[in-house]
Structures are given as C-alpha cells and as structure tokens.
Design an enzyme around this catalytic site. Sequence first.
Site, PDB file in Angstrom:
ATOM      1  CG  HIS A 196      -0.446   0.093   2.529  1.00  0.00           C
ATOM      2  ND1 HIS A 196       0.366  -0.878   3.097  1.00  0.00           N
ATOM      3  CD2 HIS A 196      -0.575   1.059   3.480  1.00  0.00           C
ATOM      4  CE1 HIS A 196       0.686  -0.518   4.323  1.00  0.00           C
ATOM      5  NE2 HIS A 196       0.142   0.660   4.577  1.00  0.00           N
ATOM      6  CG  HIS A 254      -0.025   4.361   4.650  1.00  0.00           C
ATOM      7  ND1 HIS A 254      -0.780   3.581   5.500  1.00  0.00           N
ATOM      8  CD2 HIS A 254      -0.852   5.333   4.197  1.00  0.00           C
ATOM      9  CE1 HIS A 254      -2.011   4.071   5.563  1.00  0.00           C
ATOM     10  NE2 HIS A 254      -2.083   5.130   4.789  1.00  0.00           N
ATOM     11  CG  ASP A 301       4.636   3.046   7.437  1.00  0.00           C
ATOM     12  OD1 ASP A 301       3.750   3.581   6.759  1.00  0.00           O
ATOM     13  OD2 ASP A 301       4.416   2.080   8.191  1.00  0.00           O
ATOM     14  CG  HIS A 302       4.096   0.029   4.385  1.00  0.00           C
ATOM     15  ND1 HIS A 302       4.021  -1.275   4.805  1.00  0.00           N
ATOM     16  CD2 HIS A 302       3.622   0.786   5.412  1.00  0.00           C
ATOM     17  CE1 HIS A 302       3.511  -1.304   6.031  1.00  0.00           C
ATOM     18  NE2 HIS A 302       3.262  -0.066   6.421  1.00  0.00           N
ATOM     19  CG  HIS A 314      -4.096   0.164   6.692  1.00  0.00           C
ATOM     20  ND1 HIS A 314      -4.025   0.735   7.942  1.00  0.00           N
ATOM     21  CD2 HIS A 314      -2.935   0.503   6.074  1.00  0.00           C
ATOM     22  CE1 HIS A 314      -2.878   1.392   8.062  1.00  0.00           C
ATOM     23  NE2 HIS A 314      -2.205   1.271   6.938  1.00  0.00           N
ATOM     24  CG  ASP A 318       0.465  -1.259   7.788  1.00  0.00           C
ATOM     25  OD1 ASP A 318       1.380  -2.084   8.011  1.00  0.00           O
ATOM     26  OD2 ASP A 318       0.661  -0.027   7.752  1.00  0.00           O
ATOM     27  CG  HIS A 352       3.760  -1.659  11.473  1.00  0.00           C
ATOM     28  ND1 HIS A 352       4.548  -0.554  11.666  1.00  0.00           N
ATOM     29  CD2 HIS A 352       3.025  -1.408  10.372  1.00  0.00           C
ATOM     30  CE1 HIS A 352       4.296   0.343  10.720  1.00  0.00           C
ATOM     31  NE2 HIS A 352       3.376  -0.149   9.917  1.00  0.00           N
TER      32      HIS A 352
HETATM   33 FE    FE Z   1       2.545   0.854   8.158  1.00  0.00          FE
HETATM   34 ZN    ZN Z   2      -0.085   1.680   6.505  1.00  0.00          ZN
END
Ligand code: FE
Ligand code: ZN
Length: 264
Positions: A62, A64, A66-67, A120, A137, A175
């Site tokens: 996805h 985001h 942080d990915h 998400h 996530d 995570h």
């Molecule tokens: Fe994440």
């Molecule tokens: Zn995420």
Amino acid sequence: MSNQSMQLRVRPVRALADNYIWLIESPRAPSQVVVVDPGDAAPVIAELERRGASLAAILLTHHHPDHIAGVPALLALARVPVIGPADGRIPFLTRSLADAERLELGDLGLAFESLHVPGHTLTHLAFCGHGALFCGDTLFSAGCGRLFEGTALQMNASLNRLRGLPPDTRIYCGHEYTEANLRFALAVEPHNEAARHYRDSAATLCAKGLPTLPSQLSLEIRVNPFLRCGEAAVRRSAEWHAGRPLPDAAAVFGELRAWKDQFR
Ligand code: FE
Ligand code: ZN
C-alpha cells in the site's frame, strides 16, 4: 516437493520505529532477493551488502510512506520491477495488480497471488504464495490495521478472506505490534488461554529483541480478536463495550476496531 509448498526463506529487516521490511530469497538463485514494503532503503542496502545479495524485485502492499519511501533509493541502485496496487500515490510501479492476479517471477522461482484487501487503505494488496502471506497493514499478529480509508465492513470482509487461507499459512505483517495487540486481545477475551500463552512467549521474544513474526494463521484464528468476531465471548465483550446488542459479526468487528482505536 512442488514449488508452492516449498518453504520460502524470508528475512526480516527492521526499519523506522517498528516496521518490518521482508526480504524473500529466490529458491532458484539465493543471492537474488525480493523486498516487500521498503519504507527505508538504508537498512535494506546494508542487509543486501552483508549477504552479498542483489535486489531482483520490489513488492508493495500500500501507498503509506513507511512502506514505500525507500523505493527511489533502491531503484537508483538497480532498476528492478516494482509491483503493487494501481494507485496514483505510488508513482514508480512497473506493474500494478488487481485482485486475484498471478504474479510470476519466473527467473526467481517465485509466484504469488494478489488479494485486494481494502480497509486500512482502499487499494491495499496482500501477496500470497509458497505458504506465506505478506499482508502489510491489513492483518497484524493479534490485531489488524486502522481504518484510514475503508469501512469496518470492508476490513471485516478482507480479514475474512485472509482467515480462509490454509491454516498453516505463515503471516508476514508490516509492523511489530504483537505485544500491544495482545494486551487488547486479553482485554476482549481475558480467559483466552492461547492468547495468554502467546503473550508470554511474545514478551520473551521482544525482551531479547527478536521478532514475534512470522505468525501462523492457525495461531491468529485462536488469539486475534479481529478474526474471532463470531465467537460468543468476543461478541459479549464488544456488546458490553458498545452498551447495546450488536446484530452480526461485522458490527462486532466495527465495535472492536473503534474500541482498539482508543485503548491504552
Ligand atoms: Fe505501516
Ligand atoms: Zn499503513
């Protein structure tokens, strides 16, 4: 042994505060690796160098940061395929996948099926193959992702699909949230023996700085309240929290997710 049943070699790379970037080794050429959700390039590059490995492809669940934030720096090193959901917020895809598409990385001896799992985010994908699930996530060990874009109904349907995979599927999440998730799971089901046992083993691993992941679907079905919305004990807790009867498992899920959002 068939290709799909062969156990993958997958290594965790820890990144940012609590992210996991997964490195999948090619069974055909072990120095070639596929990286899943590189939110940061530096720890991936360090791990590749340490192993004398090179990057063969990037999978993204996805959009985001942080990915995906590490993708440009990784592409500067090697122009490899980047595969993820069709989403304008992911600018560097070489191939997008919708639901139930087959991704063949033939040279690497790897093949995955995409699952569109909204909740998400609306375009979130999971990758399933070789007895492993890379679910970003959407599903966490003992928990699930927050509803940033989708509805409770969508997320519940997505989790139900994942719940239907073979019970021995290994679960690679985005995570390390397992301990905090188990605190919530035990607030929902204080008498869940499997969750209590898992809390103790997860605490031991975390105290040693070891990952609690991958998990296994059969364990998640026993401990993860978000996969247990049809259980009487989970429903009673959700109804107690809501202060009213809840009509179905989807409503139980929605109540649990809202409860978890403000659980400390
Ligand atoms: Fe994440
Ligand atoms: Zn995420």
